[in-house]
Design an enzyme around this catalytic site. Structure first.
Site, PDB file in Angstrom:
ATOM      1  N   ASP A 223     -42.033 -49.129  10.238  1.00 55.05           N
ATOM      2  CA  ASP A 223     -41.951 -48.236  11.388  1.00 55.05           C
ATOM      3  C   ASP A 223     -42.866 -48.839  12.437  1.00 55.05           C
ATOM      4  O   ASP A 223     -44.091 -48.836  12.266  1.00 55.05           O
ATOM      5  CB  ASP A 223     -42.404 -46.823  10.987  1.00 55.05           C
ATOM      6  CG  ASP A 223     -42.417 -45.847  12.161  1.00 55.05           C
ATOM      7  OD1 ASP A 223     -42.342 -46.290  13.328  1.00 55.05           O
ATOM      8  OD2 ASP A 223     -42.524 -44.633  11.904  1.00 55.05           O
ATOM      9  N   VAL A 224     -42.281 -49.390  13.514  1.00 51.97           N
ATOM     10  CA  VAL A 224     -43.094 -50.142  14.475  1.00 51.97           C
ATOM     11  C   VAL A 224     -44.062 -49.268  15.261  1.00 51.97           C
ATOM     12  O   VAL A 224     -44.915 -49.788  15.975  1.00 51.97           O
ATOM     13  CB  VAL A 224     -42.219 -50.965  15.450  1.00 51.97           C
ATOM     14  CG1 VAL A 224     -41.478 -52.064  14.714  1.00 51.97           C
ATOM     15  CG2 VAL A 224     -41.260 -50.068  16.235  1.00 51.97           C
TER      16      VAL A 224
ATOM     17  N   TYR B 219     -25.361 -47.303  30.702  1.00 58.05           N
ATOM     18  CA  TYR B 219     -26.448 -47.932  29.956  1.00 58.05           C
ATOM     19  C   TYR B 219     -27.785 -47.262  30.296  1.00 58.05           C
ATOM     20  O   TYR B 219     -28.712 -47.265  29.490  1.00 58.05           O
ATOM     21  CB  TYR B 219     -26.481 -49.429  30.240  1.00 58.05           C
ATOM     22  CG  TYR B 219     -27.222 -50.222  29.185  1.00 58.05           C
ATOM     23  CD1 TYR B 219     -26.893 -50.111  27.843  1.00 58.05           C
ATOM     24  CD2 TYR B 219     -28.253 -51.086  29.531  1.00 58.05           C
ATOM     25  CE1 TYR B 219     -27.568 -50.831  26.867  1.00 58.05           C
ATOM     26  CE2 TYR B 219     -28.929 -51.819  28.562  1.00 58.05           C
ATOM     27  CZ  TYR B 219     -28.580 -51.688  27.238  1.00 58.05           C
ATOM     28  OH  TYR B 219     -29.255 -52.401  26.273  1.00 58.05           O
TER      29      TYR B 219
ATOM     30  N   GLY C 108     -34.828 -55.116  11.779  1.00 61.64           N
ATOM     31  CA  GLY C 108     -33.812 -54.385  12.519  1.00 61.64           C
ATOM     32  C   GLY C 108     -32.450 -54.296  11.858  1.00 61.64           C
ATOM     33  O   GLY C 108     -31.497 -53.814  12.478  1.00 61.64           O
TER      34      GLY C 108
ATOM     35  N   ALA D 224     -26.342 -48.967  16.982  1.00 62.86           N
ATOM     36  CA  ALA D 224     -27.065 -48.749  18.244  1.00 62.86           C
ATOM     37  C   ALA D 224     -26.091 -48.579  19.403  1.00 62.86           C
ATOM     38  O   ALA D 224     -26.252 -47.707  20.255  1.00 62.86           O
ATOM     39  CB  ALA D 224     -28.012 -49.909  18.512  1.00 62.86           C
TER      40      ALA D 224
ATOM     41  N   LYS E 148     -19.738 -53.566  17.964  1.00 61.61           N
ATOM     42  CA  LYS E 148     -19.601 -52.284  17.276  1.00 61.61           C
ATOM     43  C   LYS E 148     -20.736 -52.121  16.267  1.00 61.61           C
ATOM     44  O   LYS E 148     -20.567 -52.301  15.066  1.00 61.61           O
ATOM     45  CB  LYS E 148     -18.240 -52.191  16.587  1.00 61.61           C
ATOM     46  CG  LYS E 148     -17.075 -52.154  17.555  1.00 61.61           C
ATOM     47  CD  LYS E 148     -15.745 -52.052  16.829  1.00 61.61           C
ATOM     48  CE  LYS E 148     -14.588 -52.034  17.818  1.00 61.61           C
ATOM     49  NZ  LYS E 148     -13.273 -51.969  17.131  1.00 61.61           N
TER      50      LYS E 148
ATOM     51  N   ALA F  46     -34.146 -44.948  21.571  1.00 66.27           N
ATOM     52  CA  ALA F  46     -34.515 -43.966  22.593  1.00 66.27           C
ATOM     53  C   ALA F  46     -34.010 -42.615  22.116  1.00 66.27           C
ATOM     54  O   ALA F  46     -33.019 -42.551  21.369  1.00 66.27           O
ATOM     55  CB  ALA F  46     -33.891 -44.314  23.946  1.00 66.27           C
TER      56      ALA F  46
ATOM     57  N   LYS G 115     -34.645 -53.031  28.710  1.00 66.20           N
ATOM     58  CA  LYS G 115     -34.259 -54.385  28.308  1.00 66.20           C
ATOM     59  C   LYS G 115     -34.705 -55.421  29.345  1.00 66.20           C
ATOM     60  O   LYS G 115     -35.021 -56.560  28.985  1.00 66.20           O
ATOM     61  CB  LYS G 115     -32.743 -54.472  28.106  1.00 66.20           C
ATOM     62  CG  LYS G 115     -32.240 -53.707  26.898  1.00 66.20           C
ATOM     63  CD  LYS G 115     -32.732 -54.299  25.589  1.00 66.20           C
ATOM     64  CE  LYS G 115     -32.031 -53.668  24.393  1.00 66.20           C
ATOM     65  NZ  LYS G 115     -32.489 -54.220  23.097  1.00 66.20           N
TER      66      LYS G 115
ATOM     67  N   SER H 150     -24.948 -54.841  11.615  1.00 65.30           N
ATOM     68  CA  SER H 150     -26.092 -55.087  12.503  1.00 65.30           C
ATOM     69  C   SER H 150     -26.158 -56.534  12.973  1.00 65.30           C
ATOM     70  O   SER H 150     -25.886 -57.465  12.205  1.00 65.30           O
ATOM     71  CB  SER H 150     -27.397 -54.767  11.777  1.00 65.30           C
ATOM     72  OG  SER H 150     -27.478 -53.414  11.420  1.00 65.30           O
ATOM     73  N   ILE H 151     -26.544 -56.717  14.230  1.00 58.89           N
ATOM     74  CA  ILE H 151     -26.782 -58.062  14.756  1.00 58.89           C
ATOM     75  C   ILE H 151     -27.830 -58.783  13.913  1.00 58.89           C
ATOM     76  O   ILE H 151     -27.691 -59.972  13.615  1.00 58.89           O
ATOM     77  CB  ILE H 151     -27.238 -57.973  16.226  1.00 58.89           C
ATOM     78  CG1 ILE H 151     -26.072 -57.512  17.118  1.00 58.89           C
ATOM     79  CG2 ILE H 151     -27.782 -59.319  16.716  1.00 58.89           C
ATOM     80  CD1 ILE H 151     -26.484 -57.200  18.540  1.00 58.89           C
TER      81      ILE H 151
END
Length: 260
Positions: A70-71, A161, A19, A201, A198, A101, A168, A25-26
């Protein structure tokens, strides 16, 4: 002789981090924290455009395994875990930080979400964790830890959201059920719930800047979290210090979630 007490807590551990999109990115925060604590990394990317941003980070982290994923393609998932098995023989840590999404669906309300968009969001953002966990578990021969990324909007309504809230919520439930099913194999599973960050996503949400400002104002600590706050929490949960914790949804948001 090296004092055992001063060895990095994750030295010798093998970690798959999925990811990472860029340095914001997280998942990159998690990878950096794992590496700082001594783990060796496998990193995936989605598509050639993303590879451009991720490849320099992989070199920085010294990750020996760097593969496309690519999941939605079962063959991609199999290839990643087969390569981990070929090079390492086992896996200890797995981070799933994947959510997607169709752009028009998160921009509208839940009532306006399309069946196709909702289904794609649920498949990629939620069930892909289950699919990857199945593969990861077979390589966690000595136990291990799995992590996925949620958000406060899974449990409370957050304006704008929209459909990602129910998605989630399902992801958090999957983490709990996986913790139950995998517990006898000494595999611990957690959902991490960072405050707004920030990231690429987050920028896809309507009025995201307002969400950031509100979180900073409401947080008891008075400031937003960053990717390393999430990364070091993830790394802590992967260490022996958290050996009796599993099935948690861990909030990393400066305390925003306790506020009315």
């Amino acid at each position: 002789m090296t004092n055992e007490r001063h060895r990095p807590l994750l030295e010798g551990k093998k970690a798959l981090v999925s990811g990472i999109a860029n340095e914001h990115s997280i998942a990159y925060g998690c990878a950096k924290a794992f590496r700082e604590l001594g783990a060796e990394l496998a990193i995936t990317y989605t598509g050639e455009k993303t590879r451009t941003y991720v490849e320099p980070l992989v070199r920085e982290l010294g990750a020996p395994i760097f593969m496309p994923l690519d999941v939605t393609r079962p063959e991609d998932i199999r290839a990643v875990f087969n390569e981990i098995e070929r090079q390492w023989g086992q896996l200890d840590l797995f981070v799933h930080s994947i959510a997607w999404a169709p752009k028009e669906d998160p921009q509208g309300g839940l009532l306006d979400s399309s069946p196709e968009g909702f289904g794609q969001a649920m498949d990629i953002s939620c069930h892909s964790f289950v699919r990857m966990a199945r593969q990861a578990a077979r390589l966690m021969k000595d136990g291990g830890s799995m992590f996925t990324m949620s958000y406060y909007g899974a449990n409370k309504v957050v304006a704008n959201y929209n459909l990602m809230g129910p998605v989630k919520a399902a992801l958090e439930a999957c983490a709990r059920y996986l913790a139950y099913e995998l517990g006898p194999r000494h595999i611990r599973v957690h959902a991490l719930s960072p405050g707004p960050l920030k990231t690429r996503a987050g920028s896809g949400l309507k009025d995201f800047d307002l969400l950031l400002a509100d979180a900073a104002e409401r947080a008891p600590l008075g400031e937003l979290v960053d990717i390393m706050d999430v990364g070091f929490t993830c790394a802590f949960l992967a260490t022996p210090y958290a050996r009796r914790l599993s099935g948690e949804t861990m909030y990393i948001d400066g305390g925003v979630h306790i506020m009315a």
